[in-house]
Design a protein around this motif. Structure first.
Motif, short mmCIF file in Angstrom:
data_model
loop_
_atom_site.label_atom_id
_atom_site.label_comp_id
_atom_site.label_asym_id
_atom_site.label_seq_id
_atom_site.Cartn_x
_atom_site.Cartn_y
_atom_site.Cartn_z
N ASP B 121 1.02 -1.40 -0.15
CA ASP B 121 -0.12 -0.15 -0.20
C ASP B 121 0.36 1.22 -0.03
N HIS B 122 1.30 2.13 -0.81
CA HIS B 122 1.78 3.32 -0.92
C HIS B 122 1.33 4.04 0.46
N GLU B 123 -0.07 4.48 0.53
CA GLU B 123 0.40 5.24 1.84
C GLU B 123 1.19 4.67 2.93
N LYS B 124 1.14 3.35 3.68
CA LYS B 124 1.61 2.78 4.36
C LYS B 124 3.23 2.94 3.83
N GLU B 125 3.92 2.46 2.60
CA GLU B 125 5.39 3.16 2.06
C GLU B 125 5.45 4.34 2.54
N ARG B 126 4.93 4.85 1.99
CA ARG B 126 5.36 7.19 2.63
C ARG B 126 5.71 7.16 3.90
N ARG B 127 4.64 6.05 4.96
CA ARG B 127 4.61 6.55 6.68
C ARG B 127 6.44 5.71 6.76
N SER B 128 6.35 4.49 6.22
CA SER B 128 7.36 3.23 5.98
C SER B 128 8.63 4.60 5.85
N LEU B 129 8.70 5.11 4.66
CA LEU B 129 9.76 5.64 4.70
C LEU B 129 10.54 7.44 5.49
N ILE B 130 9.56 7.80 5.43
CA ILE B 130 9.31 9.01 6.69
C ILE B 130 10.17 8.53 7.68
N SER B 131 9.29 7.44 8.70
CA SER B 131 10.41 6.88 9.92
C SER B 131 11.67 6.33 9.23
N MET B 132 12.01 6.10 8.75
CA MET B 132 13.04 5.22 8.30
C MET B 132 14.87 6.55 8.07
N LEU B 133 13.49 8.00 7.38
CA LEU B 133 14.63 8.82 7.71
C LEU B 133 14.53 9.58 8.22
N ASN B 134 13.73 9.53 9.28
CA ASN B 134 13.66 10.27 10.75
C ASN B 134 14.70 9.52 11.71
N THR B 135 15.08 8.52 11.50
CA THR B 135 15.47 7.23 11.98
C THR B 135 16.90 7.23 11.69
N GLN B 136 17.45 7.82 10.87
CA GLN B 136 18.36 8.25 9.95
C GLN B 136 19.54 6.92 10.20
N VAL B 137 18.90 5.72 8.73
CA VAL B 137 19.05 4.39 9.01
C VAL B 137 20.11 4.85 8.30
N ALA B 138 21.07 3.59 8.65
CA ALA B 138 22.42 3.78 7.71
C ALA B 138 22.32 3.40 6.38
N GLY B 139 21.62 2.56 6.36
CA GLY B 139 20.85 1.80 4.53
C GLY B 139 19.73 1.27 4.76
N LEU B 140 19.10 1.27 3.18
CA LEU B 140 18.03 1.17 3.69
C LEU B 140 17.66 -0.38 2.45
N ILE B 141 17.31 -1.34 2.20
CA ILE B 141 16.96 -2.47 1.45
C ILE B 141 15.42 -1.97 1.60
N ILE B 142 15.37 -2.34 -0.38
CA ILE B 142 13.43 -2.02 0.24
C ILE B 142 13.40 -2.71 -0.79
N GLU B 143 11.71 -3.56 -0.66
CA GLU B 143 10.60 -4.11 -1.40
C GLU B 143 9.80 -3.02 -1.75
N PRO B 144 9.82 -2.94 -3.48
CA PRO B 144 8.40 -2.45 -3.81
C PRO B 144 7.92 -2.46 -3.56
N THR B 145 6.40 -1.56 -3.26
CA THR B 145 4.77 -1.88 -2.62
C THR B 145 4.53 -1.19 -5.04
N GLN B 146 3.46 -2.04 -4.98
CA GLN B 146 2.65 -2.65 -6.43
C GLN B 146 4.08 -1.77 -7.09
N SER B 147 4.63 -2.29 -7.40
CA SER B 147 6.30 -1.58 -7.96
C SER B 147 5.67 -1.90 -9.39
#
Lengths: 356, 356
Positions: B121-147
């Protein structure tokens, strides 16, 4: 007269409400706003801060300001609708099913999960707790790390308590924190399992328990309690205690010693099925037959138990049911409802590993 | 003369280095420091900010300031050693094994995983991306949503790119973003599977594919490509396309229609094993035998395939191997090494569901 920062607030709010900027659209930079409203950076920040509190704006660190979904009812809302899960493991053994259960329930309630894994290590638990606090999750479901040992992160747990963040423990809990928990009646279940082995005629039983987790300690206490009710054979019991960080080799050496004795154990009960599967493998290597030479039982009713050879006798663990229960209780907690701890009662599942 | 804020920095640093405050111990509040050093709140904040940058202090939102592990070598460090995973699902099907693989590798390299689920779900993907950016992760492994659909979160992906956060895609990727990816050669694999069915004599094959994911589209293209090489029977092929949000009932109705026709399909190939298992269940309800009346094949070699009845013919998916590969590439990316995308080649696994 309208103060400077109030002027910025009113200006931005007006533009957002008028649809000049759409939800999730990027807003002008601080510098652009400073120029537009002829105010200082401090004034812009103060204005933006208030708009953020009122859910008109959200900020991404290093990424700028964006229009928040301001039409939404934020009255009963908390940051990002995220529920944090901190677990010792997440992607193997019985954990996927527990998390699957949680995910089903919280996602129906409009929440997303954010998971962090501690590998049963307190330093990693600390990192996870700090991340979750900084992410400002709406609630936290925690499986304690090395729950039978003193926890050096108690300061963070106290902080969580002071901040009134809804917390629920699963599998084990820190009793002095008085957080609600969803657990398994480990001691009574292990006692039932050992009594079943007694009925089959086993008197020399070897118990192997992980003792840095409260579950392990409870299961071991159940083993001991069963023997306490048969004091005449209590001296024939044997125990191996280990920590989660111990290699299986250490345990194997002790099993070997026990099996080499004149009064070798006729049955082995293991902390969980993961260990029981390793023990069966090891016994096969030692040319011992299960259950002919020695019966083996585990705990948790791991999905693979029925497919291994011999299939494994075990006590059930609610797994997905624990997840859905924990998820539902967390939603209740977030919504301010009072909840009670839940302790599941496992059932005995008899399979080939204890039946000759 | 020493500036005011430099005086606070030096004072606090001295106390920390002298062991007055231990690592993870709480420091005095801002107000206490204001009183102690006779400076303004602004000066205290500026001093604390610098000490934070130098890894002497960390802050917890609403919880105060604490002594950081300052003796550690932070030179090659990034926030909290967290690697973020954003996946469509995490706790069922083949995902636990993929995540288990990642966890093994990144945890050996001293990193922890933080997982977030989008439920496609793209809205949930958006929330996840924002959380990860705010957590300042060292890197991101992403499985795209409705790619396979346009992604409304492209602004956030652009931000990630601008911030040079290491990103790796798994299972699918957004081609125009040029991030590296670990994928499966879905099209060639599906083509191989259909060719195998051709060899068994099947000419009327029904393909059922999820088309909001790139993998589904690729697999469908493989199905089509196989028929393109046999143009004489191409007209006998049938396709059902669905979206991840569709109920299985919709698909079932279409299967029923296809099976009721004079030239009913003699084989069904499914987007993945999860779907194939549902299809087999449905066919049984319709009193059709697999493989006698209709052969069924899936994709992914799901752990349960060999245990269902009939056992399921499928194409392999690397799962844990994909996880370890992705984990290793992520560590390489974080360490500034250049990496190449990896595409795994699946193998055909023939089981009872296609063999009479």
């Amino acid at each position: 007269m309208e103060s400077k920062y109030q002027r910025v607030i009113n200006g931005l709010k007006k533009e957002i409400l008028a649809g000049k900027y759409q939800v999730n659209e990027k807003l002008p930079t601080e510098s652009a706003l400073m120029a537009q409203y002829e105010v200082s950076r401090y004034t812009v920040r103060r204005a933006v801060g208030e708009l953020e509190n009122d859910h008109y704006i959200y900020r991404i660190q290093g990424g700028g300001m964006f229009v928040q979904d301001w039409q939404k009812d934020w009255s009963n809302d908390n940051n990002q609708h995220l529920i944090g899960i901190i677990a010792t493991h997440i992607a193997d053994y019985i954990f996927p099913q527990i998390i699957y259960g949680m995910d089903q329930v919280v996602s129906e309630a409009g929440y997303s999960l954010m998971l962090s894994v501690t590998h049963n290590d307190h330093e990693k638990e600390r990192r996870s707790l700090i991340s979750m606090l900084n992410t400002q999750v709406a609630g936290l479901i925690i499986e304690p790390t090395q729950s039978a040992l003193p926890n050096p992160n108690m300061d963070l747990y106290q902080k969580i308590k002071e901040q009134n963040i809804p917390v629920l423990f699963i599998n084990a809990a820190y009793p002095n924190l008085h957080f609600p928990a969803v657990t398994t009646k480990d001691q009574a279940a292990e006692q039932q399992l050992v009594n079943y082995l007694f009925k089959l005629g086993h008197q020399d039983i070897l118990g192997i328990f992980q003792i840095d987790d409260i579950q392990g300690v409870h299961r071991m206490n159940g083993f001991v309690a069963a023997y306490q009710q048969h004091p005449d054979i209590a001296y024939r019991s044997r125990l191996i205690m280990y920590q989660s960080s111990d290699d299986f080799d250490k345990i194997a050496t002790q099993i070997k010693t026990a099996m080499a004795q004149a009064t070798a154990p006729s049955a082995i009960v293991c902390y969980n099925d993961q260990l029981a599967i390793k023990v069966i493998d090891y016994l096969k290597q030692q040319h011992l037959s299960v259950p002919e030479d020695v019966a083996v039982a585990g705990f948790d009713d791991y999905q693979m138990d029925q497919y291994i050879s011999p299939s494994l006798t075990t006590m059930t663990h609610e797994k997905e049911g624990m997840g859905t229960t924990a998820g539902q209780l967390m939603i209740d907690l977030i919504n301010g409802r009072s909840i009670k701890s839940v302790a599941f009662e496992p059932n005995l599942v008899v399979r080939a590993s204890t039946q000759k």
